[in-house]
Scaffold this motif. Sequence first.
Motif, PDB file in Angstrom:
ATOM      1  N   GLU A   8       0.834  -1.201   0.000  1.00 42.67           N
ATOM      2  CA  GLU A   8       0.000   0.000   0.000  1.00 42.67           C
ATOM      3  C   GLU A   8       0.869   1.252   0.000  1.00 42.67           C
ATOM      4  O   GLU A   8       1.635   1.487   0.940  1.00 42.67           O
ATOM      5  N   ASP A   9       0.760   2.036  -1.063  1.00 47.76           N
ATOM      6  CA  ASP A   9       1.422   3.345  -1.171  1.00 47.76           C
ATOM      7  C   ASP A   9       2.923   3.260  -0.868  1.00 47.76           C
ATOM      8  O   ASP A   9       3.477   4.102  -0.158  1.00 47.76           O
ATOM      9  N   LEU A  10       3.585   2.260  -1.427  1.00 49.56           N
ATOM     10  CA  LEU A  10       5.012   2.061  -1.181  1.00 49.56           C
ATOM     11  C   LEU A  10       5.837   3.165  -1.832  1.00 49.56           C
ATOM     12  O   LEU A  10       5.670   3.477  -3.009  1.00 49.56           O
ATOM     13  N   VAL A  11       6.750   3.735  -1.047  1.00 48.73           N
ATOM     14  CA  VAL A  11       7.664   4.767  -1.531  1.00 48.73           C
ATOM     15  C   VAL A  11       9.086   4.344  -1.186  1.00 48.73           C
ATOM     16  O   VAL A  11       9.382   4.006  -0.033  1.00 48.73           O
ATOM     17  N   VAL A  12       9.969   4.334  -2.190  1.00 52.84           N
ATOM     18  CA  VAL A  12      11.386   4.054  -1.981  1.00 52.84           C
ATOM     19  C   VAL A  12      12.179   5.251  -2.495  1.00 52.84           C
ATOM     20  O   VAL A  12      11.974   5.691  -3.628  1.00 52.84           O
ATOM     21  N   GLU A  13      13.091   5.765  -1.646  1.00 52.92           N
ATOM     22  CA  GLU A  13      13.890   6.929  -2.015  1.00 52.92           C
ATOM     23  C   GLU A  13      15.373   6.570  -2.031  1.00 52.92           C
ATOM     24  O   GLU A  13      15.829   5.707  -1.277  1.00 52.92           O
ATOM     25  N   VAL A  14      16.103   7.244  -2.899  1.00 56.74           N
ATOM     26  CA  VAL A  14      17.553   7.074  -3.006  1.00 56.74           C
ATOM     27  C   VAL A  14      18.216   8.399  -2.679  1.00 56.74           C
ATOM     28  O   VAL A  14      17.929   9.433  -3.308  1.00 56.74           O
ATOM     29  N   GLN A  15      19.096   8.379  -1.670  1.00 61.47           N
ATOM     30  CA  GLN A  15      19.835   9.576  -1.282  1.00 61.47           C
ATOM     31  C   GLN A  15      21.159   9.619  -2.037  1.00 61.47           C
ATOM     32  O   GLN A  15      21.927   8.663  -2.016  1.00 61.47           O
ATOM     33  N   ALA A  16      21.405  10.720  -2.720  1.00 60.97           N
ATOM     34  CA  ALA A  16      22.640  10.887  -3.478  1.00 60.97           C
ATOM     35  C   ALA A  16      23.160  12.311  -3.284  1.00 60.97           C
ATOM     36  O   ALA A  16      22.475  13.171  -2.708  1.00 60.97           O
ATOM     37  N   ARG A  17      24.379  12.545  -3.745  1.00 55.88           N
ATOM     38  CA  ARG A  17      24.977  13.871  -3.570  1.00 55.88           C
ATOM     39  C   ARG A  17      24.162  14.952  -4.251  1.00 55.88           C
ATOM     40  O   ARG A  17      24.099  16.096  -3.779  1.00 55.88           O
ATOM     41  N   ARG A  18      23.543  14.598  -5.351  1.00 53.40           N
ATOM     42  CA  ARG A  18      22.773  15.595  -6.098  1.00 53.40           C
ATOM     43  C   ARG A  18      21.358  15.764  -5.569  1.00 53.40           C
ATOM     44  O   ARG A  18      20.589  16.565  -6.103  1.00 53.40           O
ATOM     45  N   GLY A  19      21.006  15.027  -4.530  1.00 53.18           N
ATOM     46  CA  GLY A  19      19.665  15.139  -3.968  1.00 53.18           C
ATOM     47  C   GLY A  19      18.993  13.790  -3.835  1.00 53.18           C
ATOM     48  O   GLY A  19      19.638  12.740  -3.887  1.00 53.18           O
ATOM     49  N   THR A  20      17.694  13.817  -3.668  1.00 52.05           N
ATOM     50  CA  THR A  20      16.909  12.605  -3.450  1.00 52.05           C
ATOM     51  C   THR A  20      16.061  12.290  -4.679  1.00 52.05           C
ATOM     52  O   THR A  20      15.408  13.176  -5.227  1.00 52.05           O
ATOM     53  N   SER A  21      16.103  11.035  -5.093  1.00 49.24           N
ATOM     54  CA  SER A  21      15.229  10.579  -6.170  1.00 49.24           C
ATOM     55  C   SER A  21      14.253   9.553  -5.611  1.00 49.24           C
ATOM     56  O   SER A  21      14.476   8.958  -4.552  1.00 49.24           O
ATOM     57  N   THR A  22      13.160   9.329  -6.326  1.00 51.14           N
ATOM     58  CA  THR A  22      12.111   8.419  -5.866  1.00 51.14           C
ATOM     59  C   THR A  22      11.827   7.396  -6.955  1.00 51.14           C
ATOM     60  O   THR A  22      10.913   7.571  -7.779  1.00 51.14           O
ATOM     61  N   PRO A  23      12.605   6.307  -6.980  1.00 49.01           N
ATOM     62  CA  PRO A  23      12.415   5.293  -8.039  1.00 49.01           C
ATOM     63  C   PRO A  23      11.148   4.460  -7.883  1.00 49.01           C
ATOM     64  O   PRO A  23      10.722   3.810  -8.835  1.00 49.01           O
ATOM     65  N   VAL A  24      10.561   4.458  -6.677  1.00 53.93           N
ATOM     66  CA  VAL A  24       9.264   3.808  -6.456  1.00 53.93           C
ATOM     67  C   VAL A  24       8.396   4.813  -5.711  1.00 53.93           C
ATOM     68  O   VAL A  24       8.726   5.226  -4.605  1.00 53.93           O
ATOM     69  N   ASP A  25       7.290   5.222  -6.331  1.00 53.50           N
ATOM     70  CA  ASP A  25       6.566   6.395  -5.843  1.00 53.50           C
ATOM     71  C   ASP A  25       5.085   6.108  -5.616  1.00 53.50           C
ATOM     72  O   ASP A  25       4.237   6.332  -6.470  1.00 53.50           O
ATOM     73  N   ALA A  62      21.739   3.861   1.255  1.00 51.15           N
ATOM     74  CA  ALA A  62      21.228   5.062   0.596  1.00 51.15           C
ATOM     75  C   ALA A  62      19.851   4.832  -0.019  1.00 51.15           C
ATOM     76  O   ALA A  62      19.170   5.791  -0.399  1.00 51.15           O
ATOM     77  N   VAL A  63      19.452   3.572  -0.130  1.00 49.59           N
ATOM     78  CA  VAL A  63      18.139   3.240  -0.695  1.00 49.59           C
ATOM     79  C   VAL A  63      17.243   2.804   0.451  1.00 49.59           C
ATOM     80  O   VAL A  63      17.511   1.806   1.112  1.00 49.59           O
ATOM     81  N   GLN A  64      16.175   3.553   0.697  1.00 50.12           N
ATOM     82  CA  GLN A  64      15.333   3.299   1.852  1.00 50.12           C
ATOM     83  C   GLN A  64      13.863   3.361   1.494  1.00 50.12           C
ATOM     84  O   GLN A  64      13.436   4.173   0.670  1.00 50.12           O
ATOM     85  N   MET A  65      13.087   2.482   2.135  1.00 50.61           N
ATOM     86  CA  MET A  65      11.635   2.586   2.075  1.00 50.61           C
ATOM     87  C   MET A  65      11.218   3.697   3.023  1.00 50.61           C
ATOM     88  O   MET A  65      11.471   3.631   4.231  1.00 50.61           O
ATOM     89  N   THR A  66      10.586   4.737   2.493  1.00 51.40           N
ATOM     90  CA  THR A  66      10.236   5.901   3.310  1.00 51.40           C
ATOM     91  C   THR A  66       8.738   6.079   3.514  1.00 51.40           C
ATOM     92  O   THR A  66       8.319   6.985   4.232  1.00 51.40           O
ATOM     93  N   GLY A  67       7.930   5.227   2.896  1.00 54.46           N
ATOM     94  CA  GLY A  67       6.488   5.352   3.071  1.00 54.46           C
ATOM     95  C   GLY A  67       5.755   4.119   2.626  1.00 54.46           C
ATOM     96  O   GLY A  67       6.261   3.321   1.839  1.00 54.46           O
ATOM     97  N   GLY A  68       4.548   3.962   3.184  1.00 54.53           N
ATOM     98  CA  GLY A  68       3.698   2.858   2.772  1.00 54.53           C
ATOM     99  C   GLY A  68       3.648   1.726   3.779  1.00 54.53           C
ATOM    100  O   GLY A  68       4.318   1.749   4.813  1.00 54.53           O
ATOM    101  N   ARG A  69       2.872   0.720   3.436  1.00 53.29           N
ATOM    102  CA  ARG A  69       2.688  -0.465   4.272  1.00 53.29           C
ATOM    103  C   ARG A  69       2.892  -1.712   3.437  1.00 53.29           C
ATOM    104  O   ARG A  69       2.543  -1.752   2.261  1.00 53.29           O
ATOM    105  N   ILE A  70       3.472  -2.743   4.061  1.00 57.03           N
ATOM    106  CA  ILE A  70       3.609  -4.062   3.442  1.00 57.03           C
ATOM    107  C   ILE A  70       2.974  -5.055   4.404  1.00 57.03           C
ATOM    108  O   ILE A  70       3.522  -5.342   5.468  1.00 57.03           O
ATOM    109  N   VAL A  71       1.809  -5.556   4.037  1.00 60.01           N
ATOM    110  CA  VAL A  71       1.001  -6.359   4.943  1.00 60.01           C
ATOM    111  C   VAL A  71       1.008  -7.806   4.459  1.00 60.01           C
ATOM    112  O   VAL A  71       0.559  -8.109   3.345  1.00 60.01           O
ATOM    113  N   LEU A  72       1.530  -8.683   5.285  1.00 65.12           N
ATOM    114  CA  LEU A  72       1.555 -10.116   4.984  1.00 65.12           C
ATOM    115  C   LEU A  72       0.595 -10.820   5.912  1.00 65.12           C
ATOM    116  O   LEU A  72       0.790 -10.825   7.132  1.00 65.12           O
TER     117      LEU A  72
END
Length: 279
Positions: A8-25, A62-72
């Motif tokens: 549910e609403d999974l968000v994954v962010e990547v922290q880099a020198r140039r800033g933060t990107s969101t490859p899963v939004d 540097a790659v972190q899940m920053t939002g959402g739920r994973i329900v098993l």
Amino acid sequence: MSALLQVEDLVVEVQARRGTSTPVDGISFEINRGETLGLVGESGSGKSLTAMSIIKLLPTRAVQMTGGRIVLDGVDMASYSNRQMRDIRGLRIGTIFQEPMTALNPSFTIGFQIAEPLRRHLKLGRKAARARVIELLEMVGIPRPQEIASSYPHHLSGGMRQRAMIAMAMSCEPDLLIADEPTTALDVTTQAQILDLILDLQEQHGTAVLLVTHDLGVVAQACQNVTVMRRGLIVEQASVFDIFERPAHPYTEALLDSMPARNAGKARLPHIAEGVFEA
């Protein structure tokens, strides 16, 4: 009936020198027991990051899940500690990685590595675990299982390593199997054998499968439902029949147009009962 897995609403962010990107939004999907869901998209679409987020095996800090739920099975795993996740991986969720040569430890025998989850999760003794390893290797169609159990990963072909990886993933009969591009590095004949093996094991054990792939031919053969990802977003979710016959998004249409023999409807959907296309 509630889904086995809900993302549910999974968000994954990547922290880099140039800033933060969101490859899963903010993506959401669910998988029912016994179902195979295809997670489809081109390289870089975020599908493998999504799969690895479920089991908390993201590649770097540097790659972190920053939002959402994973329900098993009704329990949210998003807040689980690493120790809690180690109890889930292998027992409740099995994983087939894209390249078994890098996923298997070259320093240990095949048998030792398949026995590890048996000893950790099922508390089997050494002899019982060894006997179960031989059974698992036979189950996945590996000849001379006793010899292979004593071999190291570099002694095996790519197809044999992938079969050993499947044996390890299925060793504790998990509720969910995550297969991340399980046939990509294999020749066409071996690809078909590996896919048939996964489907046979699913039927035997009632396992739900999340099949991560860019290959729509694999999706047509294996999946009931499909989630299409592009640039970290879900652009379409539908049954496999609707994806192939009535794609609703231009990106899905483009993926289909990249397939050989686009118009060979029955060949593309072999697991759907005859007569559907005339309905």
